[in-house]
Design an enzyme around this catalytic site. Structure first.
Site, PDB file in Angstrom:
ATOM      1  N   ASP A 127       0.853  -1.189   0.000  1.00  0.00           N
ATOM      2  CA  ASP A 127       0.000   0.000   0.000  1.00  0.00           C
ATOM      3  C   ASP A 127       0.892   1.242   0.000  1.00  0.00           C
ATOM      4  O   ASP A 127       1.887   1.313   0.728  1.00  0.00           O
ATOM      5  CB  ASP A 127      -0.916  -0.009   1.224  1.00  0.00           C
ATOM      6  CG  ASP A 127      -2.074   0.958   1.084  1.00  0.00           C
ATOM      7  OD1 ASP A 127      -3.230   0.505   0.958  1.00  0.00           O
ATOM      8  OD2 ASP A 127      -1.812   2.191   1.082  1.00  0.00           O
ATOM      9  N   ASN A 139     -12.972  -3.438   2.132  1.00  0.00           N
ATOM     10  CA  ASN A 139     -13.922  -2.337   2.245  1.00  0.00           C
ATOM     11  C   ASN A 139     -14.845  -2.354   1.032  1.00  0.00           C
ATOM     12  O   ASN A 139     -14.380  -2.466  -0.105  1.00  0.00           O
ATOM     13  CB  ASN A 139     -13.180  -0.996   2.296  1.00  0.00           C
ATOM     14  CG  ASN A 139     -12.339  -0.857   3.553  1.00  0.00           C
ATOM     15  OD1 ASN A 139     -12.777  -1.205   4.639  1.00  0.00           O
ATOM     16  ND2 ASN A 139     -11.117  -0.348   3.410  1.00  0.00           N
ATOM     17  N   HIS A 177      -9.974  -5.477  -3.445  1.00  0.00           N
ATOM     18  CA  HIS A 177      -8.651  -5.700  -2.850  1.00  0.00           C
ATOM     19  C   HIS A 177      -8.785  -6.120  -1.405  1.00  0.00           C
ATOM     20  O   HIS A 177      -9.654  -5.652  -0.671  1.00  0.00           O
ATOM     21  CB  HIS A 177      -7.755  -4.458  -2.977  1.00  0.00           C
ATOM     22  CG  HIS A 177      -8.383  -3.191  -2.501  1.00  0.00           C
ATOM     23  ND1 HIS A 177      -9.291  -2.487  -3.265  1.00  0.00           N
ATOM     24  CD2 HIS A 177      -8.241  -2.492  -1.345  1.00  0.00           C
ATOM     25  CE1 HIS A 177      -9.681  -1.413  -2.586  1.00  0.00           C
ATOM     26  NE2 HIS A 177      -9.071  -1.395  -1.424  1.00  0.00           N
ATOM     27  N   HIS A 182      -6.877  -6.038   2.052  1.00  0.00           N
ATOM     28  CA  HIS A 182      -5.777  -5.419   2.798  1.00  0.00           C
ATOM     29  C   HIS A 182      -5.219  -6.471   3.763  1.00  0.00           C
ATOM     30  O   HIS A 182      -5.989  -7.087   4.509  1.00  0.00           O
ATOM     31  CB  HIS A 182      -6.274  -4.256   3.664  1.00  0.00           C
ATOM     32  CG  HIS A 182      -6.796  -3.067   2.929  1.00  0.00           C
ATOM     33  ND1 HIS A 182      -6.077  -1.903   2.800  1.00  0.00           N
ATOM     34  CD2 HIS A 182      -7.977  -2.840   2.307  1.00  0.00           C
ATOM     35  CE1 HIS A 182      -6.795  -1.005   2.139  1.00  0.00           C
ATOM     36  NE2 HIS A 182      -7.959  -1.553   1.830  1.00  0.00           N
TER      37      HIS A 182
HETATM   38  P1  AMP Z   1      -9.832   1.254   0.109  1.00  0.00           P
HETATM   39  O1  AMP Z   1     -10.240   2.356   1.041  1.00  0.00           O
HETATM   40  O2  AMP Z   1     -10.091  -0.105   0.695  1.00  0.00           O
HETATM   41  O3  AMP Z   1     -10.415   1.424  -1.276  1.00  0.00           O
HETATM   42  O4  AMP Z   1      -8.262   1.339   0.028  1.00  0.00           O
HETATM   43  C1  AMP Z   1      -7.544   1.781  -1.077  1.00  0.00           C
HETATM   44  C2  AMP Z   1      -6.084   1.692  -0.695  1.00  0.00           C
HETATM   45  O5  AMP Z   1      -5.299   1.844  -1.867  1.00  0.00           O
HETATM   46  C3  AMP Z   1      -5.626   2.750   0.307  1.00  0.00           C
HETATM   47  O6  AMP Z   1      -5.099   2.114   1.465  1.00  0.00           O
HETATM   48  C4  AMP Z   1      -4.550   3.532  -0.468  1.00  0.00           C
HETATM   49  O7  AMP Z   1      -3.473   3.943   0.348  1.00  0.00           O
HETATM   50  C5  AMP Z   1      -4.115   2.509  -1.517  1.00  0.00           C
HETATM   51  N1  AMP Z   1      -3.544   3.061  -2.735  1.00  0.00           N
HETATM   52  C6  AMP Z   1      -4.016   4.081  -3.479  1.00  0.00           C
HETATM   53  N2  AMP Z   1      -3.244   4.292  -4.553  1.00  0.00           N
HETATM   54  C7  AMP Z   1      -2.243   3.372  -4.495  1.00  0.00           C
HETATM   55  C8  AMP Z   1      -1.110   3.072  -5.311  1.00  0.00           C
HETATM   56  N3  AMP Z   1      -0.838   3.772  -6.433  1.00  0.00           N
HETATM   57  N4  AMP Z   1      -0.286   2.063  -4.937  1.00  0.00           N
HETATM   58  C9  AMP Z   1      -0.532   1.372  -3.805  1.00  0.00           C
HETATM   59  N5  AMP Z   1      -1.597   1.591  -3.001  1.00  0.00           N
HETATM   60  C10 AMP Z   1      -2.434   2.578  -3.332  1.00  0.00           C
END
Ligand code: AMP
Ligand code: ZN
Length: 115
Positions: free
Chosen positions: A31, A88, A101, A103
């Site tokens: 992340d 989420n 995804h 986490h």
């Molecule tokens: P969510 O709230 O479950 O949709 O989480 C999206 C996650 O994607 C967040 O924890 C962000 O920090 C992560 N994220 C966003 N852009 C990137 C990226 N380019 N590379 C890696 N992680 C990312």
């Protein structure tokens, strides 16, 4: 692949990421904004927007997300100390990226209970 989707671009290698695992079905990368010492995202290579869009034909890949999480937890050294797996879905859960995804969070003691 969705041309608008950030994670599809990462899977395709069009955007940089720190990939920790990849096979024909799933990709795992760190992340960009970690909230724990280990924070890895495990995603299906197929674009699925969220758990709301899952169908029966996705059951195998969803299972594979979890066995991959188990392998990454071992690889990251958190299998014994413990880790949290989070998905989420939608606004109340704070979903920001609409590509399914998982986490994987670990490496420190987390707050409990959740929510
Ligand atoms: P969510 O709230 O479950 O949709 O989480 C999206 C996650 O994607 C967040 O924890 C962000 O920090 C992560 N994220 C966003 N852009 C990137 C990226 N380019 N590379 C890696 N992680 C990312
Ligand atoms: Zn996507």
């Amino acid at each position: 692949m969705s041309s608008e989707c950030l994670f599809c671009k990462i899977i395709a290698g069009e955007l940089p990421s720190e990939t920790v695992y990849k096979d024909e079905q799933v990709t795992a990368f760190r992340d960009i904004n970690p909230v724990a010492p280990t924070h890895v995202l495990i995603v299906p290579n197929k674009h699925i927007a969220s758990t709301n869009e899952l169908s029966e034909e996705d059951e195998q890949v969803v299972g594979h997300l979890f066995t991959t999480a188990r392998k990454i937890a071992e690889q990251e050294g958190v299998a014994e100390s413990g880790y949290r797996l989070i998905i989420n879905t939608g606004p109340d859960a704070g979903q920001v990226i609409f590509h399914l995804h998982l986490h994987l969070l670990g490496g420190h003691r987390m707050r409990h209970p959740m929510g």
